[in-house]
Scaffold this motif. Structure first.
Motif, PDB file in Angstrom:
ATOM      1  N   GLU B  80       0.854  -1.078   0.070  1.00 12.54           N
ATOM      2  CA  GLU B  80      -0.187   0.006  -0.060  1.00 12.54           C
ATOM      3  C   GLU B  80       0.898   1.268  -0.078  1.00 12.54           C
ATOM      4  N   ARG B 137      -8.513   4.453  -3.014  1.00  5.49           N
ATOM      5  CA  ARG B 137      -7.432   3.460  -3.055  1.00  5.49           C
ATOM      6  C   ARG B 137      -7.276   3.220  -4.518  1.00  5.49           C
ATOM      7  N   ASN B 173      -2.562   4.470  -2.051  1.00 10.20           N
ATOM      8  CA  ASN B 173      -3.568   4.635  -0.985  1.00 10.20           C
ATOM      9  C   ASN B 173      -2.858   5.739   0.125  1.00 10.20           C
ATOM     10  N   SER B 175      -4.117   6.999   2.565  1.00 11.08           N
ATOM     11  CA  SER B 175      -4.374   6.890   4.210  1.00 11.08           C
ATOM     12  C   SER B 175      -3.051   6.146   4.645  1.00 11.08           C
ATOM     13  N   GLU B 189       3.343   0.546   3.031  1.00 17.58           N
ATOM     14  CA  GLU B 189       3.260  -0.548   4.231  1.00 17.58           C
ATOM     15  C   GLU B 189       2.693  -1.831   3.293  1.00 17.58           C
ATOM     16  N   VAL B 191       0.990  -5.201   3.552  1.00 19.13           N
ATOM     17  CA  VAL B 191       0.126  -5.800   4.328  1.00 19.13           C
ATOM     18  C   VAL B 191      -0.426  -7.151   3.853  1.00 19.13           C
ATOM     19  N   PRO B 198       0.786  -4.110   9.663  1.00 28.57           N
ATOM     20  CA  PRO B 198       1.477  -4.170   8.363  1.00 28.57           C
ATOM     21  C   PRO B 198       2.852  -5.214   8.859  1.00 28.57           C
TER      22      PRO B 198
END
Lengths: 213, 315
Positions: B80, B137, B173, B175, B189, B191, B198
């Motif tokens: 991400e 996203r 992404n 966020s 991160e 995921v 993460p």
């Protein structure tokens, strides 16, 4: 079919409000009562009913993808979860309170003794608040009936959660300052919010619209 | 480890020209409350790329994290990719003090408080754009209209060129906002569908080395090894068999020891006598006859032959 979205709900005072919010955005809530785990909507959604203070723990560890928790609980839990939507119900405030009219005396005492005793059920919130203020305090952790502590000489001040302020008044206490305003929040696991953005984003959007962002 | 490495680089490599590529595998310690189901000491593996700015350096680090995770056998994961510069641009128009407040709340994962603060300094239209930016996203982030989002896309594109063949290239992404305050540009991160936090994270931290007196561009990442391990196990990963363990008996002790030595020299794992914990490996019983031969599976054979007979044995 993808795995069900796991939704942790708090039993206790904000349970009815949470149920109301879910019903308002069209999620099934009829059978929400007895079972601790409940799969609904043809397997798309799974509710996990938890003790309010455990909801952030479930969500932080990814045992639930999303949840509803009071900001008061989030502040005390210190878990790493995404705080996405203010749901606007369950409103209350964290306050510092002292016996009415005693402010001058306790400040005087602070100057002489160098620290104040503060009784609370929320030691982390209290400690953080006074640390940020640069006031040295000794925190006394209690399990309940915190408002009695100043009356019996257990503490100078208290940090507590109030909604109407009636309990404070009845015990001869007055608010010294407000720490934070709290209400119910939609929270999400950080990893789940990345990989399941469509479902969680949609849920957040609908709840935000309902709460009148 | 990033701050510790920034300090070392700013001091020890103060005069170094060009780009530094560093890696580490080390224990890190976290001052954390107990009983949270996480370790206070754990292994961290990471890289730092120091002295290189721009999208191609960002892409290199993205490619290395993907390559590294694929190399250890992780199959299901996504990267991400966010951008702190893009997040700043989403809230453009706020005073520096308000912007600092908004970013502090976002780093603490508190979007509600971040927007409460932002609303005091931005109009409804800007607030709506910022909300869309943080909620989008994938390709959607390009519609939000912040220039740094294009930088992000460029880095993902270059990473794909650098390390082709992997489908998990990075999903835009915004966020993704790490809790640590020193990140300035592209951040990411990793995921896994099986782990709640993460398993790796990193990004650009231009400006951190300047705090130690040596202003250089820098980026990198760290993998939390226990979380990676958890993700691998959930992914169905298992340690490749290391071959059989030989439990050696027979003959007198000096002969037994010499036979054991000869078998080990041919690449076999040998214990003398019974084995209580085989760590999941197959245990094979072998009896020493004399210094040159052993009995295995009812047959006597020369020591040299055993290593070619035992399946999966040796290196």
């Amino acid at each position: 079919m993808s795995a069900p979205l796991r939704f942790a709900l708090p039993l206790g005072t904000i349970f009815e409000g949470s149920k109301g919010a879910l019903a308002a955005v069209g999620l099934p809530t009829d059978d929400l009562a007895g079972d601790r785990r409940l799969v609904v909507k043809g397997g798309e959604l799974e509710y996990i009913l938890a003790r309010p203070s455990d909801v952030p723990t479930y969500v932080a560890h990814g045992a639930a993808d999303v949840g509803i928790a009071g900001r008061d609980v989030l502040m005390e839990s210190d878990e790493d979860v995404l705080d996405l939507v203010d749901l606007r119900f369950g409103a209350c405030r964290f306050v510092v309170a002292a016996p009415a009219g005693s402010l001058e005396r306790s400040l005087d005492e602070y100057r002489h003794l160098g620290s104040l005793e503060v009784a609370t059920k929320y030691p982390k919130v209290a400690q953080r608040h006074f640390d940020a203020r640069g006031i040295q305090v000794e925190i006394i952790r209690l399990g309940g009936a915190v408002e009695l502590a100043p009356q019996v000489g257990l503490a100078d001040w208290i940090v507590d959660l109030v909604s109407t302020g009636r309990t404070l008044r009845e015990n001869g206490l007055a608010v010294v300052e407000e720490i934070a305003a709290c209400s119910a929040r939609l929270i999400a696991n950080r990893a789940a919010y990345a990989r399941d953005r469509l479902r969680i984003g949609d849920l957040a959007e609908r709840l935000a619209a309902w709460a009148g962002r | 480890m990033t701050t510790a490495i920034a300090r070392v680089v700013a001091q020890r490599y103060r005069e170094a020209q060009g780009t530094l590529r560093l890696s580490y595998f080390t224990s890190v310690f976290r001052q954390d409350r107990s009983m949270r189901g996480s370790e206070r000491e754990y292994d961290q593996a990471g890289v730092e790329l120091i002295g290189a700015g721009g999208s191609s350096a960002d892409a290199e680090v993205l490619a290395v994290v993907c390559d590294a995770l694929a190399a250890v056998g992780l199959r299901s994961f996504t990267i991400e990719v966010g951008h702190i510069g893009a997040v700043r641009q989403l809230f453009e128009g706020l005073s520096p003090e308000l912007l600092d407040g908004v970013l502090a709340h976002l780093r603490a994962s508190d979007h509600v408080e971040a927007f409460r603060v932002a609303t005091t300094g931005l109009g409804a239209e800007r607030i709506e754009r910022a909300r869309r930016g943080l909620a989008a996203r994938g390709r959607g982030i390009e519609d939000v209209g912040v220039p740094a989002a294009l930088e992000l896309r460029e880095a993902i594109h270059l990473a794909r060129e650098l390390y082709p063949g992997e489908p998990r290239w990075g999903v835009p992404n915004l966020s993704v906002i790490p809790p640590l305050p020193y990140y300035t540009g592209l951040v990411f991160e990793v995921v896994s569908p099986h782990v709640g936090a993460p398993i790796a994270a990193g990004g650009r931290y231009d400006g951190l080395l300047a705090r130690y007196g040596s202003d250089r561009a820098a980026t990198g990442f760290a993998i939390a090894v226990p979380l990676l391990h958890r993700a691998l196990v959930a992914d169905g990963w298992a340690l490749a068999s290391d071959g059989a363990l030989i439990s050696l008996t027979g003959a007198d002790e000096p002969v037994r020891l010499r036979v054991a030595g000869a078998l080990r020299a041919s690449g076999l794992a040998v214990a003398i006598g019974p084995i209580a914990e085989s760590a999941g490996r197959r245990v094979v019983k072998v009896e020493a006859i004399d210094e040159r031969s052993v009995r295995y599976d009812g047959r006597s054979l020369p020591i040299e032959e055993l290593s070619s007979i035992l399946p999966g044995a040796g290196e």
